[in-house]
Design a protein around this motif. Structure first.
Motif, PDB file in Angstrom:
ATOM      1  N   SER A   8       0.828  -0.831   0.130  1.00 51.04           N
ATOM      2  CA  SER A   8       0.167  -0.019  -0.234  1.00 51.04           C
ATOM      3  C   SER A   8       0.905   1.372   0.322  1.00 51.04           C
ATOM      4  CB  SER A   8      -1.166  -0.088   0.867  1.00 51.04           C
ATOM      5  OG  SER A   8      -0.286  -0.160   2.346  1.00 51.04           O
ATOM      6  N   GLY A   9       1.907   1.441  -0.093  1.00 51.72           N
ATOM      7  CA  GLY A   9       3.318   2.455   0.485  1.00 51.72           C
ATOM      8  C   GLY A   9       3.639   2.720   1.575  1.00 51.72           C
ATOM      9  N   LYS A  10       3.356   2.023   2.208  1.00 49.96           N
ATOM     10  CA  LYS A  10       3.822   2.563   4.489  1.00 49.96           C
ATOM     11  C   LYS A  10       5.173   2.558   4.419  1.00 49.96           C
ATOM     12  CE  LYS A  10       2.043  -0.750   6.485  1.00 49.96           C
ATOM     13  NZ  LYS A  10       1.604  -1.570   5.278  1.00 49.96           N
ATOM     14  N   THR A  11       6.161   1.133   3.599  1.00 47.46           N
ATOM     15  CA  THR A  11       7.582   0.991   3.601  1.00 47.46           C
ATOM     16  C   THR A  11       7.701   2.386   2.695  1.00 47.46           C
ATOM     17  OG1 THR A  11       7.317  -1.034   4.624  1.00 47.46           O
ATOM     18  CG2 THR A  11       9.514  -0.201   3.117  1.00 47.46           C
ATOM     19  N   THR A  51       7.106   4.895   1.897  1.00 47.23           N
ATOM     20  CA  THR A  51       7.174   6.578   2.565  1.00 47.23           C
ATOM     21  C   THR A  51       7.678   6.598   3.667  1.00 47.23           C
ATOM     22  OG1 THR A  51       4.339   6.244   2.334  1.00 47.23           O
ATOM     23  CG2 THR A  51       5.135   8.006   3.895  1.00 47.23           C
ATOM     24  N   ILE A  52       8.449   5.481   4.203  1.00 47.42           N
ATOM     25  CA  ILE A  52       9.202   5.456   5.220  1.00 47.42           C
ATOM     26  C   ILE A  52      10.464   6.019   5.109  1.00 47.42           C
ATOM     27  CG2 ILE A  52      10.173   4.638   7.280  1.00 47.42           C
ATOM     28  CD1 ILE A  52       7.678   3.652   7.653  1.00 47.42           C
ATOM     29  N   ARG A  53      11.326   5.062   3.570  1.00 42.96           N
ATOM     30  CA  ARG A  53      12.404   5.715   3.220  1.00 42.96           C
ATOM     31  C   ARG A  53      12.113   6.696   2.703  1.00 42.96           C
ATOM     32  NH1 ARG A  53      11.550  -0.865   0.687  1.00 42.96           N
ATOM     33  NH2 ARG A  53      12.658  -2.155   2.492  1.00 42.96           N
ATOM     34  N   LEU A  54      11.286   7.215   1.952  1.00 36.25           N
ATOM     35  CA  LEU A  54      11.710   8.376   1.442  1.00 36.25           C
ATOM     36  C   LEU A  54      11.861   9.885   2.242  1.00 36.25           C
ATOM     37  CD1 LEU A  54       8.670   8.620  -1.557  1.00 36.25           C
ATOM     38  CD2 LEU A  54      11.504   8.631  -1.933  1.00 36.25           C
ATOM     39  N   TRP A  55      10.925   9.672   3.488  1.00 38.58           N
ATOM     40  CA  TRP A  55      11.422  10.455   4.638  1.00 38.58           C
ATOM     41  C   TRP A  55      12.804  10.011   4.945  1.00 38.58           C
ATOM     42  CZ3 TRP A  55       5.993   8.801   8.104  1.00 38.58           C
ATOM     43  CH2 TRP A  55       4.783  10.030   7.395  1.00 38.58           C
ATOM     44  N   LEU A  56      13.093   9.361   5.352  1.00 33.97           N
ATOM     45  CA  LEU A  56      14.517   9.239   6.130  1.00 33.97           C
ATOM     46  C   LEU A  56      15.945   8.953   4.511  1.00 33.97           C
ATOM     47  CD1 LEU A  56      13.611   5.638   7.933  1.00 33.97           C
ATOM     48  CD2 LEU A  56      14.413   7.984   8.953  1.00 33.97           C
ATOM     49  N   GLY A  57      15.463   9.769   3.500  1.00 37.45           N
ATOM     50  CA  GLY A  57      16.490  10.055   2.626  1.00 37.45           C
ATOM     51  C   GLY A  57      16.921   8.689   1.986  1.00 37.45           C
ATOM     52  N   ASP A 105      14.089  13.130  19.120  1.00 41.57           N
ATOM     53  CA  ASP A 105      12.803  13.459  19.690  1.00 41.57           C
ATOM     54  C   ASP A 105      11.639  13.210  18.229  1.00 41.57           C
ATOM     55  OD1 ASP A 105      13.337  15.883  20.975  1.00 41.57           O
ATOM     56  OD2 ASP A 105      13.689  16.734  19.449  1.00 41.57           O
ATOM     57  N   VAL A 106      12.612  11.965  17.191  1.00 41.53           N
ATOM     58  CA  VAL A 106      11.435  11.665  16.299  1.00 41.53           C
ATOM     59  C   VAL A 106      12.085   9.933  16.322  1.00 41.53           C
ATOM     60  CG1 VAL A 106      10.439  11.161  14.042  1.00 41.53           C
ATOM     61  CG2 VAL A 106      11.432  13.440  15.022  1.00 41.53           C
ATOM     62  N   LEU A 107      10.957   8.926  16.268  1.00 42.35           N
ATOM     63  CA  LEU A 107      10.905   7.577  16.076  1.00 42.35           C
ATOM     64  C   LEU A 107       9.664   6.969  15.097  1.00 42.35           C
ATOM     65  CD1 LEU A 107      10.325   6.434  19.893  1.00 42.35           C
ATOM     66  CD2 LEU A 107      12.680   7.280  19.292  1.00 42.35           C
ATOM     67  N   ILE A 108      10.360   6.369  14.065  1.00 43.04           N
ATOM     68  CA  ILE A 108       9.763   6.088  12.982  1.00 43.04           C
ATOM     69  C   ILE A 108      10.099   4.498  13.309  1.00 43.04           C
ATOM     70  CG2 ILE A 108       9.849   5.515  10.749  1.00 43.04           C
ATOM     71  CD1 ILE A 108      10.431   8.603  10.410  1.00 43.04           C
ATOM     72  N   LEU A 109       9.394   4.064  13.185  1.00 34.80           N
ATOM     73  CA  LEU A 109       8.786   2.133  13.021  1.00 34.80           C
ATOM     74  C   LEU A 109       8.312   1.251  12.106  1.00 34.80           C
ATOM     75  CD1 LEU A 109       7.921   2.489  17.388  1.00 34.80           C
ATOM     76  CD2 LEU A 109      10.424   3.068  16.469  1.00 34.80           C
ATOM     77  N   ASP A 110       8.454   0.641  11.485  1.00 29.57           N
ATOM     78  CA  ASP A 110       8.373   0.079  10.563  1.00 29.57           C
ATOM     79  C   ASP A 110       7.463  -1.052  11.424  1.00 29.57           C
ATOM     80  OD1 ASP A 110       6.856  -1.136   8.415  1.00 29.57           O
ATOM     81  OD2 ASP A 110       8.859  -0.096   7.242  1.00 29.57           O
ATOM     82  N   GLU A 111       5.932  -1.423  11.397  1.00 28.26           N
ATOM     83  CA  GLU A 111       5.999  -2.838  11.607  1.00 28.26           C
ATOM     84  C   GLU A 111       6.782  -3.246  13.400  1.00 28.26           C
ATOM     85  OE1 GLU A 111       5.016  -5.899   8.753  1.00 28.26           O
ATOM     86  OE2 GLU A 111       3.945  -4.732   7.057  1.00 28.26           O
ATOM     87  N   PRO A 112       6.521  -2.398  14.071  1.00 29.16           N
ATOM     88  CA  PRO A 112       7.147  -2.497  15.393  1.00 29.16           C
ATOM     89  C   PRO A 112       7.114  -4.024  16.123  1.00 29.16           C
ATOM     90  CG  PRO A 112       5.680  -0.733  16.140  1.00 29.16           C
ATOM     91  CD  PRO A 112       5.472  -1.323  13.931  1.00 29.16           C
ATOM     92  N   THR A 113       5.296  -4.625  15.526  1.00 30.97           N
ATOM     93  CA  THR A 113       5.644  -5.359  16.680  1.00 30.97           C
ATOM     94  C   THR A 113       4.920  -7.042  15.610  1.00 30.97           C
ATOM     95  OG1 THR A 113       3.180  -5.302  16.539  1.00 30.97           O
ATOM     96  CG2 THR A 113       3.683  -4.117  18.138  1.00 30.97           C
ATOM     97  N   SER A 114       5.897  -7.157  14.706  1.00 27.33           N
ATOM     98  CA  SER A 114       6.066  -8.282  13.827  1.00 27.33           C
ATOM     99  C   SER A 114       6.945  -9.204  14.393  1.00 27.33           C
ATOM    100  CB  SER A 114       6.464  -8.090  12.017  1.00 27.33           C
ATOM    101  OG  SER A 114       8.065  -7.689  11.948  1.00 27.33           O
TER     102      SER A 114
END
Length: 305
Positions: free
Chosen positions: A43-46, A48-54, A153-162
C-alpha cells in the motif's frame, strides 16, 4: 491538536518505470503526536518511510523533517530520527549487549544504559547471549530497545510488533505511550488494527500507493453507534443540537451515529417512544473495510500512469 507540523510530504511520489509505489502523497505529522500508517502489504507504507529517511530519491514531490529536505539533507535527518526497519539484519557473532553498544556508539554512546534497561527489564532479554541464538522475535525486541532509547525527538517504526508475542506487543504499546509522554513524535506502520486504534492520535490509510483517508482517532473514540427501534411508522425528528445522523436502516430499526454529549442524548431518548435500544462504539475495522474490504472500490483503476 494545535501543534506545528514536523514531518511534511508534498506531492511525494515514487515510481519504478510505469509502476507507482507511492503517488502524490501530501500529509503532515504534527510534533508530539502518535501517527499510524495503515494498509496491507504494497500500500506504500514502507516506501513512505524510506523516502522520509532519505534512503530513496523521490520521483517527484518532496518531504521534510524539522524543515530539512529528506533527500538533500538525508544524513542530517537520520541523525535526528530513530528508525526501526521492517526487515532486520544483525551480526550474529555479537552479543545482545555488543549490538546495543555498537548502535549506541553511532550516537556517541548516548542511550546505552536506557537501551540495556529496556532490553533486560521490559523485553526480558539475556544480553550475554550471541545474537545468532536469538529467535526472530528476540532480535526484534533488541532493536526496539535501541530505538526507544535513542536520544531523539522522532521515532519511525516500520511494523514494530511483527514477530512479537502478545505480551511483548503490549510492552511496545506502553513504550510508545511513554515516548509520547516525553514529547517525542512517533510514526509507526502496522497491520494490527487494535494496536493502532489504542495509541494513535491520527491514522493515515493507504491503498495501492495513495493516501485515501486520514482519521482523527480522538474524534472517533467519541463516536457512538445507536441501534434504535422507535415505536410508530416513522422516527421522531432529531434535535439538531444532539449531533445525531442516520447511518443506515437495520430492518425495523435505525443505525445512528452520535458525536455529541451523552447526557442530552439520554434525556431526549427518555422523551420519545423507543421500543428497543443498543448503544456501542465503532472500532477501526469498519473504517478500514471501507477502503480495503471486499466491497471497496478504486476511485481510479489505472495506477500505472
Amino acid at each position: 491538536m494545535d501543534r506545528p507540523p514536523l514531518i511534511v510530504s508534498d506531492g511525494l511520489t515514487k515510481a519504478y518505470g510505469p509502476i507507482h509505489a507511492l503517488r502524490d502523497l501530501s500529509m503532515e505529522v504534527r510534533q508530539g503526536e502518535v501517527y499510524g500508517l495503515l494498509g496491507p502489504n504494497g500500500s506504500g507504507k514502507t516506501t513512505t518511510i524510506r523516502l522520509w529517511l532519505g534512503l530513496m530519491k523521490p520521483t517527484r514531490g518532496r518531504a521534510s523533517i524539522f524543515g530539512l529536505d529528506c533527500w538533500r539533507g538525508g544524513l542530517q535527518v537520520r541523525r535526528l530520527v530513530s528508525y526501526l526497519p521492517g526487515e532486520l539484519r544483525m551480526p550474529g557473532s555479537m552479543s545482545g549487549l555488543g549490538v546495543l553498544k555498537f548502535l549506541s556508539g553511532l550516537r556517541d554512546g548516548e542511550g546505552l544504559d536506557r537501551a540495556a534497561a529496556i532490553a533486560e527489564k521490559v523485553m526480558r532479554l539475556d544480553l550475554r547471549r550471541k545474537v545468532r541464538k536469538y529467535s526472530t522475535g528476540m532480535k526484534q525486541k533488541l532493536a526496539l530497545a535501541q530505538a526507544f532509547a535513542d536520544p531523539v525527538d522522532v521515532l519511525i517504526l516500520d511494523e514494530p510488533t511483527s514477530a512479537l508475542d502478545p505480551s511483548a506487543r503490549v510492552d511496545v504499546m506502553n513504550l510508545i505511550r511513554e515516548a509520547k509522554a516525553l514529547g517525542q513524535t512517533v510514526v509507526f506502520s502496522g497491520h494490527v488494527l487494535s494496536e493502532i486504534e489504542a495509541v494513535c492520535d491520527r491514522v493515515a490509510i493507504l491503498r495501492r500507493g495513495r493516501l485515501v483517508h486520514v482519521e482523527d482517532m480522538h474524534a472517533r473514540r467519541r463516536l457512538r453507534m445507536l441501534l434504535v427501534r422507535f415505536a410508530g411508522d416513522s422516527p421522531p425528528p432529531f434535535p439538531e443540537e444532539l449531533g445525531l445522523s442516520i447511518r443506515k436502516p437495520e430492518g425495523a430499526a435505525l443505525l445512528l451515529e452520535h458525536r455529541g454529549e451523552l447526557g442530552p442524548l439520554l434525556r431526549w431518548l427518555a422523551t420519545v417512544p423507543v421500543e428497543d435500544l443498543a448503544i456501542g462504539t465503532e472500532d477501526l475495522h469498519s473504517l478500514y473495510n471501507e477502503y480495503h474490504g471486499p466491497d471497496a472500490v478504486d476511485e481510479e483503476e489505472d495506477f500505472t500512469r
